[in-house]
Write a protein that holds these residues in place. Sequence first.
Motif, PDB file in Angstrom:
ATOM      1  N   LEU A 167      -2.947   6.474   4.594  1.00 15.38           N
ATOM      2  CA  LEU A 167      -3.836   7.578   4.261  1.00 15.38           C
ATOM      3  C   LEU A 167      -3.576   8.810   5.122  1.00 15.38           C
ATOM      4  CD1 LEU A 167      -7.196   5.635   3.855  1.00 15.38           C
ATOM      5  CD2 LEU A 167      -6.049   6.938   2.050  1.00 15.38           C
ATOM      6  N   LEU A 168      -3.163   8.588   6.384  1.00 15.77           N
ATOM      7  CA  LEU A 168      -2.947   9.688   7.318  1.00 15.77           C
ATOM      8  C   LEU A 168      -1.534  10.244   7.288  1.00 15.77           C
ATOM      9  CD1 LEU A 168      -4.989   8.449  10.411  1.00 15.77           C
ATOM     10  CD2 LEU A 168      -5.462  10.456   8.998  1.00 15.77           C
ATOM     11  N   GLN A 169      -0.699   9.704   6.426  1.00 15.68           N
ATOM     12  CA  GLN A 169       0.657  10.235   6.307  1.00 15.68           C
ATOM     13  C   GLN A 169       0.647  11.426   5.360  1.00 15.68           C
ATOM     14  OE1 GLN A 169       3.325   9.378   8.108  1.00 15.68           O
ATOM     15  NE2 GLN A 169       4.434  11.053   7.124  1.00 15.68           N
ATOM     16  N   GLY A 170       0.945  12.611   5.883  1.00 19.66           N
ATOM     17  CA  GLY A 170       0.875  13.815   5.078  1.00 19.66           C
ATOM     18  C   GLY A 170       2.074  14.002   4.173  1.00 19.66           C
ATOM     19  N   PRO A 171       1.980  14.957   3.274  1.00 19.02           N
ATOM     20  CA  PRO A 171       0.789  15.743   2.958  1.00 19.02           C
ATOM     21  C   PRO A 171      -0.338  14.841   2.445  1.00 19.02           C
ATOM     22  CG  PRO A 171       2.765  16.694   1.940  1.00 19.02           C
ATOM     23  CD  PRO A 171       3.136  15.341   2.439  1.00 19.02           C
ATOM     24  N   LEU A 172      -1.555  15.077   2.927  1.00 24.81           N
ATOM     25  CA  LEU A 172      -2.687  14.242   2.546  1.00 24.81           C
ATOM     26  C   LEU A 172      -2.933  14.352   1.046  1.00 24.81           C
ATOM     27  CD1 LEU A 172      -5.133  15.071   5.478  1.00 24.81           C
ATOM     28  CD2 LEU A 172      -3.486  13.188   5.324  1.00 24.81           C
ATOM     29  N   ARG A 173      -3.178  13.203   0.427  1.00 24.10           N
ATOM     30  CA  ARG A 173      -3.379  13.198  -1.024  1.00 24.10           C
ATOM     31  C   ARG A 173      -4.341  12.082  -1.399  1.00 24.10           C
ATOM     32  NH1 ARG A 173      -0.794   9.241  -3.947  1.00 24.10           N
ATOM     33  NH2 ARG A 173       0.852   8.010  -2.948  1.00 24.10           N
ATOM     34  N   PRO A 174      -4.882  12.117  -2.614  1.00 24.93           N
ATOM     35  CA  PRO A 174      -5.772  11.042  -3.057  1.00 24.93           C
ATOM     36  C   PRO A 174      -4.994   9.758  -3.335  1.00 24.93           C
ATOM     37  CG  PRO A 174      -6.078  13.049  -4.369  1.00 24.93           C
ATOM     38  CD  PRO A 174      -4.808  13.213  -3.603  1.00 24.93           C
ATOM     39  N   TRP A 175      -5.668   8.629  -3.086  1.00 29.64           N
ATOM     40  CA  TRP A 175      -5.077   7.319  -3.335  1.00 29.64           C
ATOM     41  C   TRP A 175      -6.046   6.458  -4.147  1.00 29.64           C
ATOM     42  CZ3 TRP A 175      -0.287   5.317  -1.907  1.00 29.64           C
ATOM     43  CH2 TRP A 175       0.468   6.095  -1.035  1.00 29.64           C
ATOM     44  N   LYS A 176      -5.545   5.907  -5.236  1.00 26.26           N
ATOM     45  CA  LYS A 176      -6.304   4.888  -5.946  1.00 26.26           C
ATOM     46  C   LYS A 176      -6.293   3.608  -5.110  1.00 26.26           C
ATOM     47  CE  LYS A 176      -7.251   7.129  -9.800  1.00 26.26           C
ATOM     48  NZ  LYS A 176      -8.654   7.470 -10.162  1.00 26.26           N
ATOM     49  N   VAL A 177      -7.338   2.816  -5.253  1.00 25.76           N
ATOM     50  CA  VAL A 177      -7.478   1.611  -4.424  1.00 25.76           C
ATOM     51  C   VAL A 177      -6.281   0.685  -4.584  1.00 25.76           C
ATOM     52  CG1 VAL A 177      -8.819  -0.505  -4.104  1.00 25.76           C
ATOM     53  CG2 VAL A 177      -9.994   1.695  -4.316  1.00 25.76           C
ATOM     54  N   THR A 178      -5.858   0.429  -5.814  1.00 28.25           N
ATOM     55  CA  THR A 178      -4.744  -0.515  -6.040  1.00 28.25           C
ATOM     56  C   THR A 178      -3.434   0.036  -5.495  1.00 28.25           C
ATOM     57  OG1 THR A 178      -4.530   0.411  -8.282  1.00 28.25           O
ATOM     58  CG2 THR A 178      -5.797  -1.632  -8.040  1.00 28.25           C
ATOM     59  N   ALA A 179      -3.203   1.337  -5.667  1.00 31.09           N
ATOM     60  CA  ALA A 179      -1.963   1.939  -5.159  1.00 31.09           C
ATOM     61  C   ALA A 179      -1.945   1.923  -3.641  1.00 31.09           C
ATOM     62  CB  ALA A 179      -1.825   3.361  -5.680  1.00 31.09           C
ATOM     63  N   LEU A 180      -3.084   2.187  -3.020  1.00 32.74           N
ATOM     64  CA  LEU A 180      -3.156   2.170  -1.557  1.00 32.74           C
ATOM     65  C   LEU A 180      -2.949   0.756  -1.031  1.00 32.74           C
ATOM     66  CD1 LEU A 180      -3.667   3.541   1.132  1.00 32.74           C
ATOM     67  CD2 LEU A 180      -6.129   3.366   0.709  1.00 32.74           C
ATOM     68  N   ALA A 181      -3.522  -0.220  -1.702  1.00 32.68           N
ATOM     69  CA  ALA A 181      -3.345  -1.612  -1.285  1.00 32.68           C
ATOM     70  C   ALA A 181      -1.872  -2.010  -1.328  1.00 32.68           C
ATOM     71  CB  ALA A 181      -4.172  -2.535  -2.177  1.00 32.68           C
ATOM     72  N   ALA A 182      -1.169  -1.575  -2.369  1.00 36.84           N
ATOM     73  CA  ALA A 182       0.250  -1.899  -2.494  1.00 36.84           C
ATOM     74  C   ALA A 182       1.068  -1.198  -1.409  1.00 36.84           C
ATOM     75  CB  ALA A 182       0.752  -1.511  -3.883  1.00 36.84           C
ATOM     76  N   ALA A 183       0.777   0.076  -1.180  1.00 34.57           N
ATOM     77  CA  ALA A 183       1.532   0.838  -0.177  1.00 34.57           C
ATOM     78  C   ALA A 183       1.278   0.321   1.229  1.00 34.57           C
ATOM     79  CB  ALA A 183       1.166   2.316  -0.266  1.00 34.57           C
ATOM     80  N   ALA A 184       0.041  -0.108   1.498  1.00 36.64           N
ATOM     81  CA  ALA A 184      -0.319  -0.591   2.830  1.00 36.64           C
ATOM     82  C   ALA A 184      -0.046  -2.082   3.007  1.00 36.64           C
ATOM     83  CB  ALA A 184      -1.794  -0.310   3.098  1.00 36.64           C
TER      84      ALA A 184
END
Length: 366
Positions: A167-184
């Motif tokens: 989430l803190l990796q810029g440029p800051l942008r919106p993340w859907k829950v499923t996409a963020l879970a996959a990226a993290a």
Amino acid sequence: MKTAEIPKEDGWARPFDHLLLELLGRVPSLKLLSLERLARVAPDSPHRADGLATVRAGNRKWTLVVEVKRNGQPRVVRGAVLQLEESLRLLPGRAPRYGVVLAPFISEASASLCVQAGIGYADLAGNARLAFDQVFIETRAAGNALGEKKEVRSLFAPRAARALRVLLQGPLRPWKVTALAAAARVSVGWVSAVRQRLLAREWAVDAPGGLQVTKPGALLDAWAEADDWEKRTSTREYSLLVTDPAEIATRAHRLLGGQRHAFTQWIAAALRHPHTTPPLVTAYVEEFPDDALLKEALLARRVDSGGRLRLVRAGDEGVFNPLQTVEGLPLVSDVQLYLDLIHAGLRGNEAAAELRKWPDFAGAWA
């Protein structure tokens, strides 16, 4: 506003009754005339306040409207302030009135919201501010209290931190829950928990495209305060004949090429945004290499302290995501680098501060 709300149980309400009475009792000129729980703010209104107190301050009667919250995080307190403003508006007559928020713990951010709105507050940790008529009480207890520490620990727990790095990796942008879970590389459940806590502290918002951090500086400051290098890492140091940090890093990179690794602390800061000469070279590794291999490849000898090479095993592999490459060397993200450096000593705090001032820090937050 609350309508026909089920009354809070006595065991929950009693500490806040005592809290309000103790606060009012600090002012000799104040006299409590009445205190009613879950009272209608007006005879013809369905809206109720958690408490209505009538007090005499000098020659005037004041009505205090009280909202009690189980959680004193900014998002909740902001809602309580709106409730109080509406209750104060609905109170009949023109008698002076004042709103008060009570909670287990009220942070400085939540307290600031109350002050800006002209609302009083108090918590069970000893933080309070009442300012009406000739009454002025203000206290600020040191540190967090009650469940706040647990909340902070859970937000910066290893798996939760994986989501924060993304989430803190810029440029800051919106993340859907499923996409963020996959990226993290964490479960949707962990991301949902992080989302709730960030929204509650108003460090992020629900943007049209998903969750987006809006106060990255406040979030990183809180993370740095909660971070404990000693608890989340195990370290080995090595003495070498080679003294040049760049050469040590290059040789270590060749040696560690067979496993995932990433440089951090002073050497990484120097590569990202030079400020001072690195006093030693630090790298995260998945596994510590055999001492004999280090001796053969780097003429390195393991020491208790004072070595020029520091290899670190992290308690969670999240430190490797995301990574960046500078001059052919893998580095941790700027956010992780800042956390690793800010409390490291040897002028690490200066290097961390300089790195964070850089417009390109963490991919640029602006």
